[in-house]
Each structure stands twice: as C-alpha cells, then as structure tokens.
Design a protein around this motif. Sequence first.
Motif, PDB file in Angstrom:
ATOM      1  N   VAL A   1     -40.575  59.232 -92.642  1.00  0.00           N
ATOM      2  CA  VAL A   1     -41.893  58.589 -92.525  1.00  0.00           C
ATOM      3  C   VAL A   1     -42.438  58.845 -91.118  1.00  0.00           C
ATOM      4  O   VAL A   1     -41.693  58.776 -90.129  1.00  0.00           O
TER       5      VAL A   1
ATOM      6  N   TYR B   1     -26.487  55.009 -88.013  1.00  0.00           N
ATOM      7  CA  TYR B   1     -27.705  54.572 -88.702  1.00  0.00           C
ATOM      8  C   TYR B   1     -27.470  54.528 -90.215  1.00  0.00           C
ATOM      9  O   TYR B   1     -27.767  53.527 -90.880  1.00  0.00           O
TER      10      TYR B   1
ATOM     11  N   LYS C   1     -27.571  51.397 -92.908  1.00  0.00           N
ATOM     12  CA  LYS C   1     -28.567  51.400 -93.993  1.00  0.00           C
ATOM     13  C   LYS C   1     -27.878  51.275 -95.352  1.00  0.00           C
ATOM     14  O   LYS C   1     -28.390  50.631 -96.265  1.00  0.00           O
TER      15      LYS C   1
ATOM     16  N   THR D   1     -43.629  57.814 -88.077  1.00  0.00           N
ATOM     17  CA  THR D   1     -43.736  56.625 -87.207  1.00  0.00           C
ATOM     18  C   THR D   1     -43.154  56.979 -85.841  1.00  0.00           C
ATOM     19  O   THR D   1     -42.629  58.070 -85.631  1.00  0.00           O
TER      20      THR D   1
ATOM     21  N   GLY E   1     -40.218  43.554 -87.480  1.00  0.00           N
ATOM     22  CA  GLY E   1     -40.548  44.939 -87.126  1.00  0.00           C
ATOM     23  C   GLY E   1     -42.023  45.219 -87.317  1.00  0.00           C
ATOM     24  O   GLY E   1     -42.440  46.331 -87.641  1.00  0.00           O
TER      25      GLY E   1
ATOM     26  N   SER F   1     -44.611  45.182 -85.249  1.00  0.00           N
ATOM     27  CA  SER F   1     -45.490  45.613 -84.153  1.00  0.00           C
ATOM     28  C   SER F   1     -46.068  47.002 -84.376  1.00  0.00           C
ATOM     29  O   SER F   1     -47.091  47.350 -83.784  1.00  0.00           O
ATOM     30  N   ARG F   2     -45.405  47.819 -85.210  1.00  0.00           N
ATOM     31  CA  ARG F   2     -45.872  49.199 -85.407  1.00  0.00           C
ATOM     32  C   ARG F   2     -45.211  49.788 -86.645  1.00  0.00           C
ATOM     33  O   ARG F   2     -44.407  49.138 -87.299  1.00  0.00           O
TER      34      ARG F   2
ATOM     35  N   CYS G   1     -38.156  44.601 -91.615  1.00  0.00           N
ATOM     36  CA  CYS G   1     -38.368  46.012 -91.256  1.00  0.00           C
ATOM     37  C   CYS G   1     -37.743  46.382 -89.916  1.00  0.00           C
ATOM     38  O   CYS G   1     -37.593  47.583 -89.629  1.00  0.00           O
TER      39      CYS G   1
ATOM     40  N   GLY H   1     -37.634  58.004 -97.282  1.00  0.00           N
ATOM     41  CA  GLY H   1     -37.190  59.228 -96.611  1.00  0.00           C
ATOM     42  C   GLY H   1     -37.870  59.330 -95.254  1.00  0.00           C
ATOM     43  O   GLY H   1     -38.014  58.332 -94.551  1.00  0.00           O
TER      44      GLY H   1
ATOM     45  N   SER I   1     -34.233  49.528 -95.848  1.00  0.00           N
ATOM     46  CA  SER I   1     -33.071  50.386 -95.656  1.00  0.00           C
ATOM     47  C   SER I   1     -33.588  51.807 -95.454  1.00  0.00           C
ATOM     48  O   SER I   1     -34.620  52.007 -94.790  1.00  0.00           O
TER      49      SER I   1
ATOM     50  N   ARG J   1     -39.962  42.251 -80.794  1.00  0.00           N
ATOM     51  CA  ARG J   1     -39.276  41.669 -79.636  1.00  0.00           C
ATOM     52  C   ARG J   1     -40.179  40.805 -78.770  1.00  0.00           C
ATOM     53  O   ARG J   1     -39.716  39.797 -78.221  1.00  0.00           O
TER      54      ARG J   1
ATOM     55  N   ILE K   1     -43.827  51.151 -90.039  1.00  0.00           N
ATOM     56  CA  ILE K   1     -43.771  50.643 -91.412  1.00  0.00           C
ATOM     57  C   ILE K   1     -44.061  49.144 -91.450  1.00  0.00           C
ATOM     58  O   ILE K   1     -44.805  48.671 -92.315  1.00  0.00           O
TER      59      ILE K   1
ATOM     60  N   ASP L   1     -35.663  39.074 -79.976  1.00  0.00           N
ATOM     61  CA  ASP L   1     -34.889  40.315 -79.888  1.00  0.00           C
ATOM     62  C   ASP L   1     -33.668  40.192 -80.794  1.00  0.00           C
ATOM     63  O   ASP L   1     -32.717  39.458 -80.489  1.00  0.00           O
ATOM     64  N   LEU L   2     -33.686  40.925 -81.909  1.00  0.00           N
ATOM     65  CA  LEU L   2     -32.647  40.781 -82.928  1.00  0.00           C
ATOM     66  C   LEU L   2     -31.343  41.486 -82.555  1.00  0.00           C
ATOM     67  O   LEU L   2     -30.399  41.480 -83.351  1.00  0.00           O
TER      68      LEU L   2
HETATM   69  N1  LIG Z   1     -39.556  56.162 -89.988  1.00  0.00           N
HETATM   70  C1  LIG Z   1     -38.732  56.584 -90.926  1.00  0.00           C
HETATM   71  O1  LIG Z   1     -38.681  57.803 -91.231  1.00  0.00           O
HETATM   72  C2  LIG Z   1     -37.870  55.617 -91.680  1.00  0.00           C
HETATM   73  C3  LIG Z   1     -37.226  56.111 -92.821  1.00  0.00           C
HETATM   74  C4  LIG Z   1     -36.419  55.241 -93.551  1.00  0.00           C
HETATM   75  C5  LIG Z   1     -36.260  53.931 -93.151  1.00  0.00           C
HETATM   76  N2  LIG Z   1     -36.892  53.469 -92.032  1.00  0.00           N
HETATM   77  C6  LIG Z   1     -36.653  52.079 -91.661  1.00  0.00           C
HETATM   78  O2  LIG Z   1     -37.866  51.371 -91.665  1.00  0.00           O
HETATM   79  C7  LIG Z   1     -37.846  50.346 -90.674  1.00  0.00           C
HETATM   80  C8  LIG Z   1     -39.055  50.494 -89.770  1.00  0.00           C
HETATM   81  O3  LIG Z   1     -39.002  51.794 -89.197  1.00  0.00           O
HETATM   82  P1  LIG Z   1     -40.226  52.431 -88.400  1.00  0.00           P
HETATM   83  O4  LIG Z   1     -40.168  53.885 -88.638  1.00  0.00           O
HETATM   84  O5  LIG Z   1     -41.473  51.680 -88.664  1.00  0.00           O
HETATM   85  O6  LIG Z   1     -39.726  52.163 -86.905  1.00  0.00           O
HETATM   86  P2  LIG Z   1     -40.534  51.971 -85.527  1.00  0.00           P
HETATM   87  O7  LIG Z   1     -41.891  52.559 -85.637  1.00  0.00           O
HETATM   88  O8  LIG Z   1     -39.606  52.468 -84.488  1.00  0.00           O
HETATM   89  O9  LIG Z   1     -40.664  50.384 -85.447  1.00  0.00           O
HETATM   90  C9  LIG Z   1     -39.512  49.613 -85.336  1.00  0.00           C
HETATM   91  C10 LIG Z   1     -39.867  48.156 -85.380  1.00  0.00           C
HETATM   92  O10 LIG Z   1     -38.656  47.390 -85.200  1.00  0.00           O
HETATM   93  C11 LIG Z   1     -38.821  46.499 -84.092  1.00  0.00           C
HETATM   94  N3  LIG Z   1     -37.578  46.359 -83.358  1.00  0.00           N
HETATM   95  C12 LIG Z   1     -36.834  47.335 -82.796  1.00  0.00           C
HETATM   96  N4  LIG Z   1     -35.776  46.827 -82.159  1.00  0.00           N
HETATM   97  C13 LIG Z   1     -35.853  45.471 -82.326  1.00  0.00           C
HETATM   98  C14 LIG Z   1     -35.056  44.388 -81.891  1.00  0.00           C
HETATM   99  N5  LIG Z   1     -33.967  44.581 -81.137  1.00  0.00           N
HETATM  100  N6  LIG Z   1     -35.432  43.138 -82.229  1.00  0.00           N
HETATM  101  C15 LIG Z   1     -36.547  42.925 -82.979  1.00  0.00           C
HETATM  102  N7  LIG Z   1     -37.335  43.913 -83.414  1.00  0.00           N
HETATM  103  C16 LIG Z   1     -37.002  45.182 -83.090  1.00  0.00           C
HETATM  104  C17 LIG Z   1     -39.891  47.166 -83.241  1.00  0.00           C
HETATM  105  O11 LIG Z   1     -40.558  46.190 -82.455  1.00  0.00           O
HETATM  106  P3  LIG Z   1     -40.684  46.225 -80.849  1.00  0.00           P
HETATM  107  O12 LIG Z   1     -40.180  47.556 -80.371  1.00  0.00           O
HETATM  108  O13 LIG Z   1     -42.140  45.998 -80.615  1.00  0.00           O
HETATM  109  O14 LIG Z   1     -39.832  45.082 -80.422  1.00  0.00           O
HETATM  110  C18 LIG Z   1     -40.818  47.753 -84.287  1.00  0.00           C
HETATM  111  O15 LIG Z   1     -41.705  46.774 -84.761  1.00  0.00           O
HETATM  112  C19 LIG Z   1     -36.514  50.493 -89.941  1.00  0.00           C
HETATM  113  O16 LIG Z   1     -35.583  49.580 -90.441  1.00  0.00           O
HETATM  114  C20 LIG Z   1     -36.096  51.911 -90.272  1.00  0.00           C
HETATM  115  O17 LIG Z   1     -34.695  52.064 -90.236  1.00  0.00           O
HETATM  116  C21 LIG Z   1     -37.700  54.295 -91.294  1.00  0.00           C
END
Ligand SMILES: NC(=O)c1ccc[n+]([C@@H]2O[C@H](COP(=O)([O-])OP(=O)(O)OC[C@H]3O[C@@H](n4cnc5c(N)ncnc54)[C@H](OP(=O)(O)O)[C@@H]3O)[C@@H](O)[C@H]2O)c1
Length: 279
Positions: free
Chosen positions: A200, A167, A171, A202, A18, A20-21, A94, A198, A153, A43, A23, A68-69
């Motif tokens: 974030v 979701y 988690k 993104t 995860g 690419s962007r 991530c 909590g 998580s 991906r 967290i 692609d997971l």
């Molecule tokens: N943002 C929040 O508020 C928050 C809060 C709690 C937990 N989290 C957790 O933190 C983690 C990162 O979240 P984020 O907010 O940074 O999300 P994000 O900005 O949407 O980034 C998601 C990342 O996951 C990758 N990804 C998505 N689908 C994929 C797939 N099928 N195969 C491989 N890679 C895949 C994306 O890569 P590509 O799209 O480039 O493939 C990207 O790098 C997640 O597990 C999320 O559940 C987030």
Amino acid sequence: MTVLDRFRLDGRRALVTGASRGIGQAVAVALAQAGARLALSARTAPALKPTADLVGRYGDTPALVPGDLADTAQAVLVDQAADALGGLDIVVHCAGILPLNPDGSALLAPLQQLPQQAWDQVVAVNLNATAAICRHAHAHLARSEAASLVLLSSVAGVVGAPLMEAYAATKAAQVSLARSLAVGWARTGIRVNALCPGWVRTDMTADVQAVPALSDWLLAHVPMGRWADPEEVAAVALFLASPAAAFLTGQAVVLDGGLSVPDGGLAGIPKPPSPLPAP
Ligand SMILES: NC(=O)c1ccc[n+]([C@@H]2O[C@H](COP(=O)([O-])OP(=O)(O)OC[C@H]3O[C@@H](n4cnc5c(N)ncnc54)[C@H](OP(=O)(O)O)[C@@H]3O)[C@@H](O)[C@H]2O)c1
C-alpha cells in the motif's frame, strides 16, 4: 432497509489507532463518512490534527486519545476513547511498524542480521500492543449491540516474507489472535477479523517506493501490477466494521492485488532479477 444501508455506521462509536496518516487516516475518514463518531489515536495529539480536520468535515469533532503503544500500559487509551464516546462499537487497530534503522528508515534485513533490539521493538508495537488493545477493548465491545474489532495485519502474515521476518511473524500472530478471539468472543456478539493488505502506498513503504528497481521487482509479483491506495484498504475495513459483515468473523481478509495467489509462475508475468541481497 436497503443493502447499502447495511454499510452505514450512523451513531456507532469507533476507535481508530494509527490514525495520524496512511491506512489509519483513510479508515478514520471512511468510518466518519459512513456516520460513525470517532476517537483517534497515534503517539501524539498534534500528529492527529490533519486527520481530525478531515474527519470533522463529516460529523462531530473526533476525540483524540494519543499514546505510544511501544508501552502496553498506554492501551488505556481504549478506555479513554470509550469514556469520550460513551462506549465503543468498533475498534480498527492500525498502528504498526516495520523494523527501523536509527534514522527512522525501514530496516530490511534477514533474520540472522537483525539486531535483537529491532526484533523486540517490532514485537512490542505490533504484537504486544495489539493484545493489550484487544484486552482493553473487550469489556466495552461486549456492551455494544454490534461490536466489530478489526486488526490491520498484512499479507506478510500469510505468505513467506524474507528480509521482513519480525514484521511477518507479528502480522501472522495478529491473524492468529483474530481467529482465537473471534471464536472465544462470538457468543458475546463481538466479531473479530484480520485485514491483510499487500503493498500500500503510505509512509511505511516510502523507502521501497523510492527505489525503482525494488519497487518494480515487488510489483512484478503482484498480478494486478500496482500499489494499493489507503482508501482501497479503508473500504474493506468499513465493510468489516459494518452490519454488512454481520455474519463474518474470524477471517483473514487478504487484499493484495493477487500477490498471495499461488500461481506457481503459470501467470507468465515477467519477473526481473531480484535487486535484494542474497539471503
Ligand atoms: N503500507 C503497507 O504496504 C501495509 C501493508 C500491509 C499492512 N500494513 C499495516 O497497516 C497498518 C498501517 O500501516 P501504514 O502503511 O498506514 O503505516 P504508516 O503510514 O507508517 O502509519 C503508521 C501509523 O501507526 C502509528 N504508530 C507507529 N508507531 C506507533 C506507536 N509506537 N504507538 C502508537 N502509534 C504508532 C503512526 O502514528 P505516529 O507515527 O503519528 O505516532 C501512524 O499513525 C500497519 O499495521 C501496517 O503493518 C501496511
């Protein structure tokens, strides 16, 4: 060695999924700043270029291991990362998704309205892939002198999360998996922890951030009253990955500005009426 030296990762070999962007990108940069050598996954390889450029400022050019997971067979990317780095000491997983509408926007809907296909999609990426990543990581981490596996998580995995049941269930499953693996792998020297942020700021939460009534209502339930930045999550991921956390395993580390504290309303923070549809 000073206490700050325990946060260093010089020469450690780390895979961040995860990456690419959001967290994952912030985690990759933090580990690189601490001296780790990195493999990055998302991906596609082109999507990883901005993170690779950021990471490259602090050390070696990272290895790219896209996959692609949604397809658990792609967890072979863990072995590819180990091949590229000569082993693995750290995996920070991530990659994750919310249920999505066909246009890619977040699908917030109560379980009784969630299409089965959306449930399956979330379980595939958030849970099945997590298990596959852990399975592939085991042999590599078992050979490390200081192995740490961190699963991204969410606080949604430890509190009720209406409209996000799929979701939240995945988690919570990641927390459970971290606890079970931590106990099972402890004598192998592999620490396993779940990191539970909590809200974030993104791409994942962009649709929520864009609706002020929704964003304000959500933040009214966060005692600190603000969004977290990805770098704040990355700092805790670095701690969990580092020797500073050498005796810390099997925990769900919650990083949520107080959201999950059971204040029972006693904090007196005014809460506007919910803008969400009644369940
Ligand atoms: N943002 C929040 O508020 C928050 C809060 C709690 C937990 N989290 C957790 O933190 C983690 C990162 O979240 P984020 O907010 O940074 O999300 P994000 O900005 O949407 O980034 C998601 C990342 O996951 C990758 N990804 C998505 N689908 C994929 C797939 N099928 N195969 C491989 N890679 C895949 C994306 O890569 P590509 O799209 O480039 O493939 C990207 O790098 C997640 O597990 C999320 O559940 C987030």
